[in-house]
Design an enzyme around this catalytic site. Structure first.
Site, PDB file in Angstrom:
ATOM      1  N   GLU A   1       0.884  -1.174   0.000  1.00 51.98           N
ATOM      2  CA  GLU A   1       0.000   0.000   0.000  1.00 51.98           C
ATOM      3  C   GLU A   1       0.913   1.214   0.000  1.00 51.98           C
ATOM      4  OE1 GLU A   1      -1.687   3.054   0.444  1.00 51.98           O
ATOM      5  OE2 GLU A   1      -1.995   2.640   2.576  1.00 51.98           O
TER       6      GLU A   1
ATOM      7  N   CYS B   1      -2.485   8.427   3.780  1.00 50.18           N
ATOM      8  CA  CYS B   1      -2.447   8.147   2.341  1.00 50.18           C
ATOM      9  C   CYS B   1      -3.796   8.432   1.700  1.00 50.18           C
ATOM     10  CB  CYS B   1      -2.017   6.714   2.083  1.00 50.18           C
ATOM     11  SG  CYS B   1      -2.918   5.492   3.024  1.00 50.18           S
TER      12      CYS B   1
END
Length: 515
Positions: free
Chosen positions: A286, A320
């Site tokens: 990720e 994020c």
């Protein structure tokens, strides 16, 4: 019988008793500030002279802890131990493995405010953000334990007369978990226990800036009954042990959360087959995002402004999933921008031991310098309308910052800043807004503010992100409710907190027996 999964509730800090409980948590943490933490290899504590020094980003003269730093020799020792432990752990009843996670979640729940307070000290998290981080860690343990119980008997396949067929899952082997500092508890714990409950053994290399909370988590797993050698704690530098472990021929998979550049490097290194390696390594990655909230002219202006501010500046934009781009249809552009400026100027910034502070510091000097350099870039690309000021004298504080009138290809519209900076771009119409939203190499989260059903359906088809939200912000996915993860340069589309996440840590096997 295992109870159905429900996510851990967030704490109501308007309640005086909850405020007092959190303050007690801060006192508990303050009592062990500055302590030394050892490596944990095969259940044994190993102290090294070279230490990672974790400091409070809101007060960088305050040492949170000193963590022993692993060398390649320690990494090799941990790999040997993990390989040995795998032989017994892989055959352990999956329900027994799940029970360890349930026990760990119960321990964390009893110490919830202590762990949240540690996140306030070590990561600078405001109370509500720290509380959500701890709740998410509990959620991951509870959810993945239940998922393993569901998967333990495999999936049904067809058999024929005189033939019995089975389709099941077996663990992969030794995994390297490289966890981030921004969700220092939730993602660190979640990625670790997903691997463990699936029957793998783990070498945990947490982010250097938040290695203390990871050490405390390892203690919890030991208390919950995890056998020695199944989880090994090996903090250290990426160049010293990270590359070594990614390259190691006995590493079966790498679970990484962090920046695009580091993720791409890991992916590339893991692809190379080394002497003695008899598998292709799996990478679960990720890697960040450049996330957009699209505001349509048929959307709620106040909702749009509130969503942008909360998503851009929660935890100082160090997510994020944070909104770093607002793309607004020109009919309502000025209204939305004006309201965002008003809301932004009302935000409070400071040491997050104070419950009233909405925003705390950024994580360290390197982050502060990077963010402030992007502020300077933004001044050449658009119009600074709020914030743009930093102060690193006692902590690393950056005021929430808004830039207006950005071109879609501006650097502030394309590059991940990972700080409290949001850039506004004007779209001619809704189609143009979606076009701008997609003009990035990332594909993590996005949101659309509109009351038009056809436009919602259009975004479902055309907005290229892994998590798409309507009429809300683009942050705040809940385990089991909104499985989280993106594609393109945001990662390998591994949906944390989702029904297929554990499968990434296992391999499928078919057995067929003639009767």
């Amino acid at each position: 019988m295992v109870k159905p999964y429900q996510h851990e509730p967030f704490t109501d800090f308007s309640n005086l008793e909850n405020q007092k409980a959190y303050e007690e948590g801060l006192k508990t943490v303050d009592a062990y500030l500055g302590k030394d933490y050892d490596l944990v290899i095969g259940g044994e504590r190993v102290s090294t002279e070279d230490k990672l020094v974790s400091v409070n980003p809101a007060n960088h003269s305050q040492v949170v802890g000193r963590v022993s730093k692993a060398t390649r020799e320690h990494a090799e020792q941990a790999m040997t131990v993990a390989l040995d432990a795998f032989e017994s752990w892989r055959t352990t009843d999956p329900v027994s493995r799940a029970d360890i996670l349930f026990r760990a979640s119960a321990i964390i729940r009893r110490r919830k405010h202590e762990f949240s307070a540690l996140l306030t000290r070590e990561a600078g998290k405001p109370w509500n953000e720290a509380d959500a981080d701890t709740a998410e860690a509990i959620d991951f343990l509870e959810y993945y334990a239940r998922q393993m119980i569901r998967l333990k008997d495999g999936m049904p396949v067809e058999s024929r007369p005189g033939e019995s067929n089975r389709f099941g899952y077996i663990p992969l082997g030794v995994g390297i978990v490289i966890s981030p500092w921004n969700f220092a508890f939730a993602i660190m714990a979640g990625t670790t226990v997903a691997a463990l409950v699936s029957g793998n053994t783990v070498l945990l290399k947490p982010a250097s800036t938040t290695a203390v909370v990871a050490a405390k988590f390892v203690e919890v797993m030991e208390e919950a009954g995890l056998p020695k050698g199944v989880l090994n704690y090996v903090p250290g530098s990426g160049s010293e042990i990270g590359d070594y472990l990614v390259d190691h021929p006995k590493t079966r998979f790498v679970s990484f959360t962090g920046s695009r550049d580091v993720g791409v490097r890991i992916y590339e290194r893991a692809a190379k087959v080394h002497p003695g390696q008899k598998w292709l390594k799996r990478v679960i990655a990720e890697m960040g995002g450049k996330d957009t909230i699209v505001v349509d002219n048929e959307g709620d202006v106040e909702l749009a402004a509130q969503s942008i501010v909360a998503s851009a500046f929660g935890f100082s934009g160090q997510k994020c999933s944070a909104c770093s781009r607002a793309v607004v249809v020109e009919d309502v552009y000025d209204q939305v921008l004006e309201r965002v400026i008003e809301l932004t100027k009302d935000l409070t910034v400071g040491n997050t031991e104070d419950r009233e502070k909405f925003m705390g510091p950024v994580i360290d000097q390197a982050a502060y310098d990077k963010i402030m350099s992007y502020v300077e870039i933004g001044k050449t690309e658009g119009k600074l309308v709020a914030g743009g000021v930093g102060d690193d004298s006692t902590g690393w504080f950056v005021q929430p910052t808004v830039f207006a009138d950005m071109e879609p290809d501006a650097r502030l519209m394309q590059e991940e800043i990972f700080g409290p900076v949001v850039a506004f771009s004007k779209a001619k119409d809704y189609d143009h807004a979606l076009e701008i939203a997609n003009n990035t190499e990332y594909g993590l989260t996005g949101a659309v503010i509109t009351n038009n059903r056809e436009k919602i359906d259009q975004a479902k088809r055309d907005f290229q992100v892994g998590n798409l939200y309507f009429n809300r912000g683009c942050t705040g996915a809940i385990v089991g409710y909104q499985p989280f993860g993106g594609f393109n340069m945001s990662g390998t589309d591994s949906k944390a907190g989702g029904p297929d996440y554990l499968l990434l840590h296992m391999q499928a096997r078919t057995t067929s027996e003639m009767l």
